[in-house]
Design an enzyme around this catalytic site. Sequence first.
Site, mmCIF file in Angstrom:
data_model
loop_
_atom_site.group_PDB
_atom_site.id
_atom_site.type_symbol
_atom_site.label_atom_id
_atom_site.label_comp_id
_atom_site.label_asym_id
_atom_site.label_seq_id
_atom_site.Cartn_x
_atom_site.Cartn_y
_atom_site.Cartn_z
ATOM 1 N N ALA A 1 0.800 -1.230 0.000
ATOM 2 C CA ALA A 1 0.000 0.000 0.000
ATOM 3 C C ALA A 1 0.829 1.275 0.000
ATOM 4 C CB ALA A 1 -0.951 -0.004 1.199
ATOM 5 N N GLY B 1 3.303 1.842 -2.122
ATOM 6 C CA GLY B 1 3.873 2.037 -3.452
ATOM 7 C C GLY B 1 3.059 3.011 -4.291
ATOM 8 N N GLY B 2 3.482 3.139 -5.551
ATOM 9 C CA GLY B 2 2.817 4.077 -6.455
ATOM 10 C C GLY B 2 1.346 3.738 -6.640
ATOM 11 N N ILE B 3 1.062 2.487 -6.938
ATOM 12 C CA ILE B 3 -0.341 2.086 -7.091
ATOM 13 C C ILE B 3 -1.014 2.043 -5.722
ATOM 14 C CG2 ILE B 3 -1.897 0.199 -7.776
ATOM 15 C CD1 ILE B 3 0.304 -0.633 -9.809
ATOM 16 N N ASN C 1 8.987 -10.807 -8.124
ATOM 17 C CA ASN C 1 7.581 -10.718 -7.722
ATOM 18 C C ASN C 1 6.961 -12.067 -7.371
ATOM 19 O OD1 ASN C 1 7.811 -8.035 -7.972
ATOM 20 N ND2 ASN C 1 6.542 -7.794 -9.796
ATOM 21 N N ILE D 1 -2.864 -7.479 -8.479
ATOM 22 C CA ILE D 1 -2.463 -6.451 -9.448
ATOM 23 C C ILE D 1 -1.026 -6.691 -9.905
ATOM 24 C CG2 ILE D 1 -1.947 -3.986 -9.678
ATOM 25 C CD1 ILE D 1 -4.276 -3.391 -7.799
ATOM 26 N N ASP E 1 -6.414 -2.602 -19.048
ATOM 27 C CA ASP E 1 -6.489 -2.831 -20.498
ATOM 28 C C ASP E 1 -7.844 -2.388 -21.053
ATOM 29 O OD1 ASP E 1 -3.945 -4.001 -20.354
ATOM 30 O OD2 ASP E 1 -4.815 -5.945 -19.829
ATOM 31 N N ARG F 1 -7.846 1.400 -21.062
ATOM 32 C CA ARG F 1 -7.058 1.918 -22.194
ATOM 33 C C ARG F 1 -7.826 1.762 -23.505
ATOM 34 N NH1 ARG F 1 -1.619 -0.598 -19.857
ATOM 35 N NH2 ARG F 1 -0.846 1.258 -18.808
ATOM 36 N N HIS G 1 -2.777 -10.456 -19.559
ATOM 37 C CA HIS G 1 -2.416 -9.065 -19.298
ATOM 38 C C HIS G 1 -0.938 -8.831 -19.586
ATOM 39 C CE1 HIS G 1 -2.113 -5.132 -17.534
ATOM 40 N NE2 HIS G 1 -1.209 -5.552 -16.671
#
Length: 374
Positions: free
Chosen positions: A21, A23-25, A120, A145, A182, A185, A210
């Site tokens: 939590a 991080g950037g996202i 990861n 994610i 996706d 976008r 993805h």
Amino acid sequence: MPAVSYDVQQRDILKIAVLGAAGGIGQSLSLLLKSNASFLLPRDSSRHISLALYDVNKDAIVGTAADLSHIDTPITTTPHYPNDGNGGIARCLQDADMVIIPAGVPRKPGMSRDDLIGVNAKIIKSLGNDIAEYCDLSKVHVLVISNPVNSLVPLMVSTLANSPHSANTNIEARVYGITHLDLVRASTFVQQLNSFKSNNAPDIPVIGGHSGDTIIPVFSVLNHRASNSGYANLLDNGVRQKLVHRVQYGGDEIVQAKNGNGSATLSMAYAGFKIAAQFIDLLVGNIRTIENICMYVPLTNRYNTEIAPGSDELRSKYINGTLYFSIPLSIGINGIERVHYEIMEHLDSYERETLLPICLETLKGNIDKGLSLV
Ligand code: NAI
């Protein structure tokens, strides 16, 4: 400095855990949840929403939770980190209804999502073991994610399903890879091509996986809707191929623009929140099912309800041999209720004969890679 905790002792809590939590996202998604989630509660609801924020970066997570806690919505935010003297990740995950995972390293220019797997996969496996240990696997919904989604979702599903706590929980029906960026976008790029002339953002389903050429944006839906949507003429051959390629490799635009400082965070948080909001609607009883939501899930079991007539045939006709796929789903409180294989019948020849075979071949390698790490 000891961790600041703002836990409330209330019985009826909807608890959302965000892992990674700080991080950037994670920060942007937590901001969207903290600022908007309480508005999704029914007016007469006695429920309280609690955001449990976990990260291995102690200072960043304590600061993030404290910062968010000053926002005047009735949602508690608690920081959790390893050895925090307050139960760490166990406390964060305890009683969680939904766990959202943006933990992990993002891409740098020149990297593909698959290049992230070494680091990861270890993170996802370790978090999977923690979820198995501390969550109630018969109710928790797990939204992944972290990239590469194509490999890490099989790894997460297997980690949870192989745990001794998974017996009779049907946890496979409640683990989802978030591919919604996706779809966002695809919708955005079509509107840009159309100079934003229409006020309706078109819903473009995106199926497959993805990453790169596993992503299949189903732009052919515009053909069926073109007459009244204002998006006619966007599917000429050259235009469509450029659109498809831009959705497949749109993430690279952000990685390059950030020039070594990560990948999509704000647009991903937006996409993640749109998904999370639908789960909140489901969990607080605003809706009985989430309908037609595209996510990357295991196709192996029959989930909770009767399989729709013709599904087995459609699956074996179009996506045989693929254990995981992103496809429209109906999701109820106990997880996936129905996989809408019928979308495969609506693909046009370009999607079915050109995009799908490439997707399936790459996806198989990605899935095998994830499963080999279990
Ligand atoms: P970031 O580096 O800004 O944040 C990651 C956070 O995870 C950091 O705060 C880090 O301390 C934390 N972390 C690392 N190991 C951890 C562990 N074991 N437990 C808990 N937290 C841990 O990265 P960013 O930009 O937020 O991206 C996160 C992930 O999301 C990446 O893997 C990225 O590729 C992926 N992503 C996925 C997208 C999708 O569409 N599904 C779109 C964009 C990114």
